[in-house]
Write a protein that holds these residues in place. Sequence first.
Motif, PDB file in Angstrom:
ATOM      1  N   THR A 166      47.687  30.460   7.144  1.00  0.00           N
ATOM      2  CA  THR A 166      46.752  30.670   6.042  1.00  0.00           C
ATOM      3  C   THR A 166      45.978  31.977   6.177  1.00  0.00           C
ATOM      4  OG1 THR A 166      45.060  29.369   7.186  1.00  0.00           O
ATOM      5  CG2 THR A 166      46.471  28.201   5.604  1.00  0.00           C
ATOM      6  N   GLN A 167      45.871  32.506   7.397  1.00  0.00           N
ATOM      7  CA  GLN A 167      45.237  33.804   7.639  1.00  0.00           C
ATOM      8  C   GLN A 167      46.105  34.601   8.599  1.00  0.00           C
ATOM      9  OE1 GLN A 167      41.236  32.562   8.935  1.00  0.00           O
ATOM     10  NE2 GLN A 167      40.471  33.272   6.943  1.00  0.00           N
ATOM     11  N   LEU A 168      47.358  34.764   8.227  1.00  0.00           N
ATOM     12  CA  LEU A 168      48.354  35.289   9.155  1.00  0.00           C
ATOM     13  C   LEU A 168      48.068  36.723   9.583  1.00  0.00           C
ATOM     14  CD1 LEU A 168      50.998  34.894  10.680  1.00  0.00           C
ATOM     15  CD2 LEU A 168      52.216  35.648   8.635  1.00  0.00           C
ATOM     16  N   PHE A 169      47.820  37.621   8.637  1.00  0.00           N
ATOM     17  CA  PHE A 169      47.652  39.024   9.031  1.00  0.00           C
ATOM     18  C   PHE A 169      46.362  39.222   9.817  1.00  0.00           C
ATOM     19  CE2 PHE A 169      46.738  43.593   8.201  1.00  0.00           C
ATOM     20  CZ  PHE A 169      47.832  44.097   8.905  1.00  0.00           C
ATOM     21  N   ALA A 170      45.319  38.515   9.443  1.00  0.00           N
ATOM     22  CA  ALA A 170      44.083  38.585  10.224  1.00  0.00           C
ATOM     23  C   ALA A 170      44.336  38.153  11.660  1.00  0.00           C
ATOM     24  CB  ALA A 170      43.010  37.704   9.586  1.00  0.00           C
ATOM     25  N   HIS A 171      45.120  37.095  11.832  1.00  0.00           N
ATOM     26  CA  HIS A 171      45.469  36.651  13.185  1.00  0.00           C
ATOM     27  C   HIS A 171      46.329  37.696  13.887  1.00  0.00           C
ATOM     28  CE1 HIS A 171      47.899  34.584  16.252  1.00  0.00           C
ATOM     29  NE2 HIS A 171      46.799  33.894  16.461  1.00  0.00           N
ATOM     30  N   PHE A 172      47.256  38.282  13.158  1.00  0.00           N
ATOM     31  CA  PHE A 172      48.171  39.262  13.758  1.00  0.00           C
ATOM     32  C   PHE A 172      47.403  40.450  14.335  1.00  0.00           C
ATOM     33  CE2 PHE A 172      50.911  43.060  13.326  1.00  0.00           C
ATOM     34  CZ  PHE A 172      51.967  42.680  14.140  1.00  0.00           C
ATOM     35  N   VAL A 173      46.471  41.004  13.580  1.00  0.00           N
ATOM     36  CA  VAL A 173      45.783  42.194  14.068  1.00  0.00           C
ATOM     37  C   VAL A 173      44.722  41.848  15.116  1.00  0.00           C
ATOM     38  CG1 VAL A 173      46.243  43.552  12.001  1.00  0.00           C
ATOM     39  CG2 VAL A 173      44.193  42.162  12.098  1.00  0.00           C
ATOM     40  N   VAL A 184      39.644  46.280  12.418  1.00  0.00           N
ATOM     41  CA  VAL A 184      40.154  45.182  11.602  1.00  0.00           C
ATOM     42  C   VAL A 184      39.382  45.092  10.292  1.00  0.00           C
ATOM     43  CG1 VAL A 184      40.449  42.688  11.458  1.00  0.00           C
ATOM     44  CG2 VAL A 184      40.980  43.880  13.594  1.00  0.00           C
ATOM     45  N   ASP A 185      38.060  45.221  10.382  1.00  0.00           N
ATOM     46  CA  ASP A 185      37.235  45.148   9.174  1.00  0.00           C
ATOM     47  C   ASP A 185      37.573  46.267   8.202  1.00  0.00           C
ATOM     48  OD1 ASP A 185      35.966  42.926  10.177  1.00  0.00           O
ATOM     49  OD2 ASP A 185      34.272  44.049  11.004  1.00  0.00           O
ATOM     50  N   ARG A 186      37.898  47.448   8.700  1.00  0.00           N
ATOM     51  CA  ARG A 186      38.236  48.576   7.829  1.00  0.00           C
ATOM     52  C   ARG A 186      39.608  48.429   7.189  1.00  0.00           C
ATOM     53  NH1 ARG A 186      38.874  53.550   9.945  1.00  0.00           N
ATOM     54  NH2 ARG A 186      38.754  53.043  12.141  1.00  0.00           N
ATOM     55  N   MET A 187      40.418  47.509   7.701  1.00  0.00           N
ATOM     56  CA  MET A 187      41.761  47.327   7.150  1.00  0.00           C
ATOM     57  C   MET A 187      41.750  46.427   5.913  1.00  0.00           C
ATOM     58  SD  MET A 187      43.952  46.937  10.691  1.00  0.00           S
ATOM     59  CE  MET A 187      45.576  47.114   9.989  1.00  0.00           C
ATOM     60  N   SER A 188      40.580  45.912   5.550  1.00  0.00           N
ATOM     61  CA  SER A 188      40.464  45.044   4.366  1.00  0.00           C
ATOM     62  C   SER A 188      41.514  43.939   4.409  1.00  0.00           C
ATOM     63  CB  SER A 188      40.610  45.869   3.079  1.00  0.00           C
ATOM     64  OG  SER A 188      39.605  46.841   2.998  1.00  0.00           O
ATOM     65  N   VAL A 189      41.536  43.239   5.528  1.00  0.00           N
ATOM     66  CA  VAL A 189      42.546  42.216   5.748  1.00  0.00           C
ATOM     67  C   VAL A 189      42.425  41.098   4.718  1.00  0.00           C
ATOM     68  CG1 VAL A 189      43.358  40.450   7.351  1.00  0.00           C
ATOM     69  CG2 VAL A 189      42.688  42.699   8.208  1.00  0.00           C
ATOM     70  N   THR A 190      43.529  40.774   4.082  1.00  0.00           N
ATOM     71  CA  THR A 190      43.572  39.667   3.129  1.00  0.00           C
ATOM     72  C   THR A 190      44.948  39.031   3.178  1.00  0.00           C
ATOM     73  OG1 THR A 190      43.430  39.005   0.809  1.00  0.00           O
ATOM     74  CG2 THR A 190      44.221  41.230   1.255  1.00  0.00           C
ATOM     75  N   ASP A 191      44.986  37.739   2.980  1.00  0.00           N
ATOM     76  CA  ASP A 191      46.273  37.038   2.906  1.00  0.00           C
ATOM     77  C   ASP A 191      46.422  36.399   1.531  1.00  0.00           C
ATOM     78  OD1 ASP A 191      47.607  37.027   5.703  1.00  0.00           O
ATOM     79  OD2 ASP A 191      45.504  36.636   6.125  1.00  0.00           O
ATOM     80  N   ASP A 192      45.870  37.083   0.521  1.00  0.00           N
ATOM     81  CA  ASP A 192      45.805  36.491  -0.813  1.00  0.00           C
ATOM     82  C   ASP A 192      46.993  36.863  -1.692  1.00  0.00           C
ATOM     83  OD1 ASP A 192      44.640  34.924  -2.788  1.00  0.00           O
ATOM     84  OD2 ASP A 192      43.643  36.654  -3.709  1.00  0.00           O
ATOM     85  N   PHE A 193      48.157  37.061  -1.114  1.00  0.00           N
ATOM     86  CA  PHE A 193      49.345  37.202  -1.938  1.00  0.00           C
ATOM     87  C   PHE A 193      50.526  36.561  -1.221  1.00  0.00           C
ATOM     88  CE2 PHE A 193      49.476  41.122   0.575  1.00  0.00           C
ATOM     89  CZ  PHE A 193      50.806  41.231   0.924  1.00  0.00           C
ATOM     90  N   VAL A 194      51.521  36.212  -1.978  1.00  0.00           N
ATOM     91  CA  VAL A 194      52.656  35.459  -1.448  1.00  0.00           C
ATOM     92  C   VAL A 194      53.901  36.327  -1.470  1.00  0.00           C
ATOM     93  CG1 VAL A 194      54.085  33.401  -1.727  1.00  0.00           C
ATOM     94  CG2 VAL A 194      51.641  33.308  -2.288  1.00  0.00           C
ATOM     95  N   VAL A 195      54.593  36.414  -0.341  1.00  0.00           N
ATOM     96  CA  VAL A 195      55.854  37.144  -0.251  1.00  0.00           C
ATOM     97  C   VAL A 195      56.955  36.152   0.113  1.00  0.00           C
ATOM     98  CG1 VAL A 195      57.109  39.025   0.874  1.00  0.00           C
ATOM     99  CG2 VAL A 195      54.629  39.199   0.545  1.00  0.00           C
ATOM    100  N   ASN A 196      58.009  36.112  -0.680  1.00  0.00           N
ATOM    101  CA  ASN A 196      59.178  35.306  -0.354  1.00  0.00           C
ATOM    102  C   ASN A 196      58.840  33.817  -0.232  1.00  0.00           C
ATOM    103  OD1 ASN A 196      61.875  34.783   0.219  1.00  0.00           O
ATOM    104  ND2 ASN A 196      61.684  35.259   2.395  1.00  0.00           N
ATOM    105  N   ARG A 197      58.252  33.247  -1.297  1.00  0.00           N
ATOM    106  CA  ARG A 197      57.867  31.837  -1.250  1.00  0.00           C
ATOM    107  C   ARG A 197      59.090  30.932  -1.126  1.00  0.00           C
ATOM    108  NH1 ARG A 197      59.104  28.632  -5.674  1.00  0.00           N
ATOM    109  NH2 ARG A 197      59.270  29.643  -7.721  1.00  0.00           N
ATOM    110  N   SER A 198      58.855  29.714  -0.650  1.00  0.00           N
ATOM    111  CA  SER A 198      59.904  28.699  -0.642  1.00  0.00           C
ATOM    112  C   SER A 198      60.019  28.094  -2.039  1.00  0.00           C
ATOM    113  CB  SER A 198      59.585  27.617   0.388  1.00  0.00           C
ATOM    114  OG  SER A 198      59.542  28.162   1.690  1.00  0.00           O
ATOM    115  N   LEU A 199      61.057  27.293  -2.257  1.00  0.00           N
ATOM    116  CA  LEU A 199      61.348  26.764  -3.585  1.00  0.00           C
ATOM    117  C   LEU A 199      60.897  25.309  -3.722  1.00  0.00           C
ATOM    118  CD1 LEU A 199      64.994  28.141  -4.089  1.00  0.00           C
ATOM    119  CD2 LEU A 199      62.819  29.241  -4.663  1.00  0.00           C
TER     120      LEU A 199
END
Length: 380
Positions: A166-173, A184-199
């Motif tokens: 649910t907060q993947l990129f924030a966890h990654f960095v 990290v704060d300057r990177m404007s981290v957000t996970d508010d979009f979906v890439v390659n969703r499941s069906l």
Amino acid sequence: MACFVHIGHGKTGSSAIQCHLALTRHVLQSAGYDYPFHESLASATKGHITSGNGSLLLESSHIVSDKSIYSDETLFVRLANDVATEALLAACPSDLKVICYTRDFFDLSFSGWGQAIKRGGCSLRYEEFMDADFNGWSIGLLEYWLSAAAKHGFELRVFNYSRHKTQLFAHFVRRALKLDYDLVDRMSVTDDFVVNRSLTAAEYELQRLFNKYVRVPSFSFVSDPLVNELPRVEAERPLLSEQTYTAVRQRFEDRVAAVNEFLPAEEQIKIEEFETLFGEGNVRESEEYFRLSADQLDVLARGIAAMVDSALQRGACEEALKDSDADMLRDLAWRLEKGAGADINSAEYIMSLASRARPNGKLIEQELTRYRELLKNADR
């Protein structure tokens, strides 16, 4: 010299991580870190599916600089042998940090089956798919990386995507790269979009049947439009009986337990309980279960109509392969090579399709040549 290599594995949000890295590349550079340029960055900044920049590490001419960051889920497979691992260590001679995300057992198997349906031409139902040892393949490679880190002395950071999605990129960095919090704060981290969703279940079943009855790739007019145009549709799990669940669990639980001995308690792979996955409403296959909304039907109708119009204009039914198909075909060939039975003949055929989709792809041509040499030597 620090070098960060994110190796996936598959179905753990790698495309989303790569999109964020591409979008925040300038911020990383301002702090002395580098996400080296790769041709996929243009697609990544648009939120499209990519394989990242990790293939640069496979190019002999590429020079790794200090604080470089690479991401490519195919490296989980490509580098999973001593020769390739030693080459990576030679390219990153000191302070190599390998980052790997894994996933809870059934969560991974559902997603792996779904990707095989969406982009791999698979026509198997989930229960049939599990007989092909998908999870055994991925667990086996994770076992390799754990042993390789101990053998070669590099740092391997393993995290469970199921805990952090649910907060993947924030966890990654913050946790995987361990970057400074002000950066990290300057990177404007957000996970508010979906890439390659499941069906959804209905979308999976439709794509599965197209895979079964249509002899040319059909994802470009079924799965791809649904994923790209309706990214917020909630995914659904495949049908699974409790009897099959129990058989699959018994088959893999010892191997999962063995891997978990090397992982921190909070990142261990969990074999989910049947009730947790489905509750009391594990709906059996029925006409009621497969439902499509008006928006889904509209997207499908337009996609199929475009395919039919194109075929009629060409006077042929063969759907042309596109460059965007090359990565999927290449990855499928690697899975056929590394999977149970090591099907090199099929791997060579699928890689030849990848070559048709991307005629100037150096890595694909190298792999195709390697497969043909293997087949030639096998015939001697």
